[in-house]
Write a protein that holds these residues in place. Sequence first.
Motif: not given
Length: 174
Positions: A114-129
């Motif tokens: 699912s698109q939700l699973e893809v999103y959750l598996e994608d790397p996070k963006l820099n939290r401080t950005a």
Amino acid sequence: MADEMLSKYNNYWFNSEEDNYGMLFSFALILDPRCKLSLLSFCYEHLCGNEVAALKITEAQYKLSKFYKEYTPESHVHQHTSPASSIGVNMQNTLSRTKQYDKQELMANSIGRSQLEVYLEDPKLNRTAELDILNFWKENEHRYGALSHLARDILTVPLTTFASESTFGMEVEF
């Protein structure tokens, strides 16, 4: 006064078994591409301990997944009936085929996830950005589809509908 404010805060945010406000905030945190599940997990662990945190994370994932299913195209039947010329019908057929192609491409790229699973598996963006989250979801609608609509709906919910001064205001009696 601080104890009274804390009591009002707890009654407002944690006053039910359902904890709908907390769940809404959990969804918002998960849908922030800088945080996702890791920051939510960190917060729950520090607030509730590891065992309760694991249960709350599982519950948040389950409820978000269930909510996401309401946004998927398969859960809605779109029927648009209007008189159209043969050119209009051909154009609708072409658009329908294009949407079918886009859907197949998305499925092929996500390998049935699912698109939700893809999103959750994608790397996070820099939290401080610095990030305009609503713009992120708009720009990534092609990748996340229905999830981007869900995210924009959740992230635009007002935090409260009444002034905090009335909740935390100090009543002075003379």
